[in-house]
Scaffold this motif. Sequence first.
Motif, PDB file in Angstrom:
ATOM      1  N   LYS A  66       0.827  -1.197   0.000  1.00 29.56           N
ATOM      2  CA  LYS A  66       0.000   0.000   0.000  1.00 29.56           C
ATOM      3  C   LYS A  66       0.870   1.259   0.000  1.00 29.56           C
ATOM      4  O   LYS A  66       1.999   1.230   0.487  1.00 29.56           O
ATOM      5  CB  LYS A  66      -0.909  -0.005   1.210  1.00 29.56           C
ATOM      6  N   ASP A  67       0.316   2.344  -0.559  1.00 31.33           N
ATOM      7  CA  ASP A  67       1.050   3.614  -0.524  1.00 31.33           C
ATOM      8  C   ASP A  67       0.828   4.309   0.818  1.00 31.33           C
ATOM      9  O   ASP A  67       0.208   3.749   1.739  1.00 31.33           O
ATOM     10  CB  ASP A  67       0.656   4.499  -1.714  1.00 31.33           C
ATOM     11  N   GLU A  68       1.293   5.540   0.936  1.00 32.69           N
ATOM     12  CA  GLU A  68       1.226   6.237   2.220  1.00 32.69           C
ATOM     13  C   GLU A  68      -0.210   6.537   2.655  1.00 32.69           C
ATOM     14  O   GLU A  68      -0.475   6.813   3.828  1.00 32.69           O
ATOM     15  CB  GLU A  68       2.031   7.553   2.153  1.00 32.69           C
ATOM     16  N   ASN A  69      -1.152   6.447   1.717  1.00 30.47           N
ATOM     17  CA  ASN A  69      -2.566   6.667   2.054  1.00 30.47           C
ATOM     18  C   ASN A  69      -3.364   5.362   2.091  1.00 30.47           C
ATOM     19  O   ASN A  69      -4.590   5.370   1.997  1.00 30.47           O
ATOM     20  CB  ASN A  69      -3.201   7.638   1.056  1.00 30.47           C
ATOM     21  N   GLN A  70      -2.616   4.253   2.200  1.00 33.90           N
ATOM     22  CA  GLN A  70      -3.240   2.915   2.290  1.00 33.90           C
ATOM     23  C   GLN A  70      -4.035   2.553   1.041  1.00 33.90           C
ATOM     24  O   GLN A  70      -5.021   1.822   1.098  1.00 33.90           O
ATOM     25  CB  GLN A  70      -4.133   2.811   3.539  1.00 33.90           C
ATOM     26  N   ASN A  71      -3.587   3.082  -0.100  1.00 39.03           N
ATOM     27  CA  ASN A  71      -4.174   2.684  -1.380  1.00 39.03           C
ATOM     28  C   ASN A  71      -3.343   1.575  -2.012  1.00 39.03           C
ATOM     29  O   ASN A  71      -2.108   1.580  -1.911  1.00 39.03           O
ATOM     30  CB  ASN A  71      -4.209   3.868  -2.348  1.00 39.03           C
ATOM     31  N   VAL A  72      -4.019   0.633  -2.671  1.00 38.18           N
ATOM     32  CA  VAL A  72      -3.364  -0.386  -3.496  1.00 38.18           C
ATOM     33  C   VAL A  72      -3.583   0.019  -4.951  1.00 38.18           C
ATOM     34  O   VAL A  72      -4.730   0.104  -5.411  1.00 38.18           O
ATOM     35  CB  VAL A  72      -3.949  -1.783  -3.230  1.00 38.18           C
ATOM     36  N   ILE A  73      -2.483   0.268  -5.664  1.00 38.67           N
ATOM     37  CA  ILE A  73      -2.590   0.825  -7.008  1.00 38.67           C
ATOM     38  C   ILE A  73      -1.905  -0.093  -8.025  1.00 38.67           C
ATOM     39  O   ILE A  73      -0.725  -0.401  -7.896  1.00 38.67           O
ATOM     40  CB  ILE A  73      -1.923   2.222  -7.090  1.00 38.67           C
ATOM     41  N   ASP A  74      -2.666  -0.536  -9.017  1.00 36.63           N
ATOM     42  CA  ASP A  74      -2.102  -1.191 -10.191  1.00 36.63           C
ATOM     43  C   ASP A  74      -2.728  -0.488 -11.393  1.00 36.63           C
ATOM     44  O   ASP A  74      -3.640  -1.008 -12.046  1.00 36.63           O
ATOM     45  CB  ASP A  74      -2.412  -2.686 -10.179  1.00 36.63           C
ATOM     46  N   ALA A  75      -2.250   0.735 -11.643  1.00 38.06           N
ATOM     47  CA  ALA A  75      -2.868   1.594 -12.652  1.00 38.06           C
ATOM     48  C   ALA A  75      -2.021   2.851 -12.820  1.00 38.06           C
ATOM     49  O   ALA A  75      -1.140   3.132 -12.011  1.00 38.06           O
ATOM     50  CB  ALA A  75      -4.280   1.984 -12.207  1.00 38.06           C
ATOM     51  N   GLN A  76      -2.295   3.605 -13.890  1.00 45.78           N
ATOM     52  CA  GLN A  76      -1.734   4.939 -14.051  1.00 45.78           C
ATOM     53  C   GLN A  76      -2.731   5.916 -13.417  1.00 45.78           C
ATOM     54  O   GLN A  76      -3.871   6.036 -13.887  1.00 45.78           O
ATOM     55  CB  GLN A  76      -1.554   5.264 -15.536  1.00 45.78           C
ATOM     56  N   THR A  77      -2.321   6.592 -12.338  1.00 40.26           N
ATOM     57  CA  THR A  77      -3.303   7.366 -11.584  1.00 40.26           C
ATOM     58  C   THR A  77      -2.819   8.771 -11.241  1.00 40.26           C
ATOM     59  O   THR A  77      -1.619   9.039 -11.147  1.00 40.26           O
ATOM     60  CB  THR A  77      -3.637   6.655 -10.255  1.00 40.26           C
ATOM     61  N   LEU A  78      -3.796   9.643 -11.032  1.00 34.76           N
ATOM     62  CA  LEU A  78      -3.616  10.916 -10.346  1.00 34.76           C
ATOM     63  C   LEU A  78      -4.634  10.897  -9.200  1.00 34.76           C
ATOM     64  O   LEU A  78      -5.852  10.872  -9.447  1.00 34.76           O
ATOM     65  CB  LEU A  78      -3.884  12.093 -11.287  1.00 34.76           C
ATOM     66  N   LEU A  79      -4.133  10.859  -7.969  1.00 34.07           N
ATOM     67  CA  LEU A  79      -5.014  10.706  -6.815  1.00 34.07           C
ATOM     68  C   LEU A  79      -5.012  11.984  -5.976  1.00 34.07           C
ATOM     69  O   LEU A  79      -3.955  12.554  -5.697  1.00 34.07           O
ATOM     70  CB  LEU A  79      -4.566   9.525  -5.947  1.00 34.07           C
ATOM     71  N   TYR A  80      -6.207  12.388  -5.562  1.00 32.61           N
ATOM     72  CA  TYR A  80      -6.366  13.558  -4.714  1.00 32.61           C
ATOM     73  C   TYR A  80      -7.309  13.196  -3.565  1.00 32.61           C
ATOM     74  O   TYR A  80      -8.424  12.707  -3.802  1.00 32.61           O
ATOM     75  CB  TYR A  80      -6.956  14.737  -5.505  1.00 32.61           C
ATOM     76  N   ASN A  81      -6.834  13.422  -2.355  1.00 33.75           N
ATOM     77  CA  ASN A  81      -7.681  13.180  -1.179  1.00 33.75           C
ATOM     78  C   ASN A  81      -8.344  11.806  -1.244  1.00 33.75           C
ATOM     79  O   ASN A  81      -9.551  11.670  -0.997  1.00 33.75           O
ATOM     80  CB  ASN A  81      -8.747  14.291  -1.080  1.00 33.75           C
ATOM     81  N   THR A  82      -7.559  10.794  -1.592  1.00 35.11           N
ATOM     82  CA  THR A  82      -8.083   9.430  -1.769  1.00 35.11           C
ATOM     83  C   THR A  82      -7.288   8.478  -0.895  1.00 35.11           C
ATOM     84  O   THR A  82      -6.053   8.517  -0.886  1.00 35.11           O
ATOM     85  CB  THR A  82      -8.002   9.018  -3.250  1.00 35.11           C
ATOM     86  N   LYS A  83      -7.997   7.615  -0.166  1.00 33.68           N
ATOM     87  CA  LYS A  83      -7.317   6.694   0.750  1.00 33.68           C
ATOM     88  C   LYS A  83      -8.091   5.387   0.866  1.00 33.68           C
ATOM     89  O   LYS A  83      -9.293   5.323   0.558  1.00 33.68           O
ATOM     90  CB  LYS A  83      -7.150   7.334   2.132  1.00 33.68           C
ATOM     91  N   ASN A  84      -7.359   4.337   1.301  1.00 30.92           N
ATOM     92  CA  ASN A  84      -7.954   3.018   1.591  1.00 30.92           C
ATOM     93  C   ASN A  84      -8.669   2.404   0.390  1.00 30.92           C
ATOM     94  O   ASN A  84      -9.619   1.625   0.539  1.00 30.92           O
ATOM     95  CB  ASN A  84      -8.949   3.111   2.767  1.00 30.92           C
ATOM     96  N   CYS A  85      -8.203   2.732  -0.818  1.00 30.70           N
ATOM     97  CA  CYS A  85      -8.833   2.221  -2.045  1.00 30.70           C
ATOM     98  C   CYS A  85      -7.946   1.177  -2.719  1.00 30.70           C
ATOM     99  O   CYS A  85      -6.738   1.130  -2.508  1.00 30.70           O
ATOM    100  CB  CYS A  85      -9.102   3.364  -3.026  1.00 30.70           C
ATOM    101  N   ILE A  86      -8.573   0.359  -3.561  1.00 34.37           N
ATOM    102  CA  ILE A  86      -7.826  -0.512  -4.475  1.00 34.37           C
ATOM    103  C   ILE A  86      -8.235  -0.127  -5.888  1.00 34.37           C
ATOM    104  O   ILE A  86      -9.433  -0.090  -6.215  1.00 34.37           O
ATOM    105  CB  ILE A  86      -8.060  -2.012  -4.189  1.00 34.37           C
TER     106      ILE A  86
END
Length: 355
Positions: A283-303
């Motif tokens: 997981k990243d620092e916001n507890q997201n699991v990412i397997d994608a090209q992303t731009l994330l804003y105020n997003t957490k605990n997502c896959i």
Amino acid sequence: MKDNYVIIMAGGVGTRFWPFSRSTNPKQFHDVLGVGKTMIQQTVERFEGVCPKENIYIVTSEEYYDLCKQQMPYLSDDQILLEPSRRNTAPCIGYACYKIATKNPQANIVVAPADHIILKEQEFREKIKIALHFSAKNDVLVTLGIKPTRPDTGYGYIQFTESEGDIKRVRTFTEKPNLEWAVKFIESGEFVWNAGIFIWNVQTIKKTFEMFLPEMAEAFEEIKKDFYSDREADALKRAYPQCKNISIDNGVMEKAENVFVVLSDIGWSDLGTWKSLYDVSDKDENQNVIDAQTLLYNTKNCIIKTPQDRLVVVNGLDGYIVAEYDNVLMICKKEDEQKVKEFVAAAGNKGKEFV
């Protein structure tokens, strides 16, 4: 190792992992973890050093033959067993065991699903070898039991009796208990999760089928002369209607008295759902699991798992699944993932191309 064989069960569709897992291309044939290998390729490689490659048998559905050949070109057609219909795990395992028995009556067999995660692979091999050594010398059915880390209600539980070493006699099986019972199981220290991985010698499992599933045993015994021939497919179409639609757990393991469990801590997950993938992934620092090209804003605990050629911009999500594959995009709260089967049914009404 010449008497060691591995049966990998790879015929399921994995509906709970939709839209990634489809009826035409289920999850075991995908690189779910983003490591450059599909789940079934990882499963086969996991048995390196346990048995020769020519002793690995895949049991799957007829429609997945091409996927098996593409992903495991070293397998002969005799090693890809095509079920004429899905009738749960007992017929699947019976077919493979009876086929192997005609080639090697001394076969010592491991049965494993194609779509499980095992993070501690060396430890896994050691436990499998302990079980194979035990089953080669004894009239026993062995399973791997995973030391539980939480009172999970999504797994089956095995109760064992106290004895020396890693091999314990099984006392009871319990299918997916409620939370209250799961907590009691964990607190007792007498229970492990049922990993659905089995080990036995072929003569023992044949005797067990004759005892508890006699019609199935008879059906496979009647066609044994057709195994490893061009008559095998037609013979199976005669045999399968005689086979009860039943799991190996209900049909055999819960009834037999000669069942043992090897206690294991192997980093196991059955990867049945999006949440289970989230739990085992980095997981990243916001507890997201990412397997994608992303731009994330105020997003957490997502896959988030989407095609790499597509940029995904997400703002303000907390605890969501964002999954895209082929022609379907799903956005769903992680806590509502049990609704995925409903989504699949509704998508099927829109058109077969969506499931």
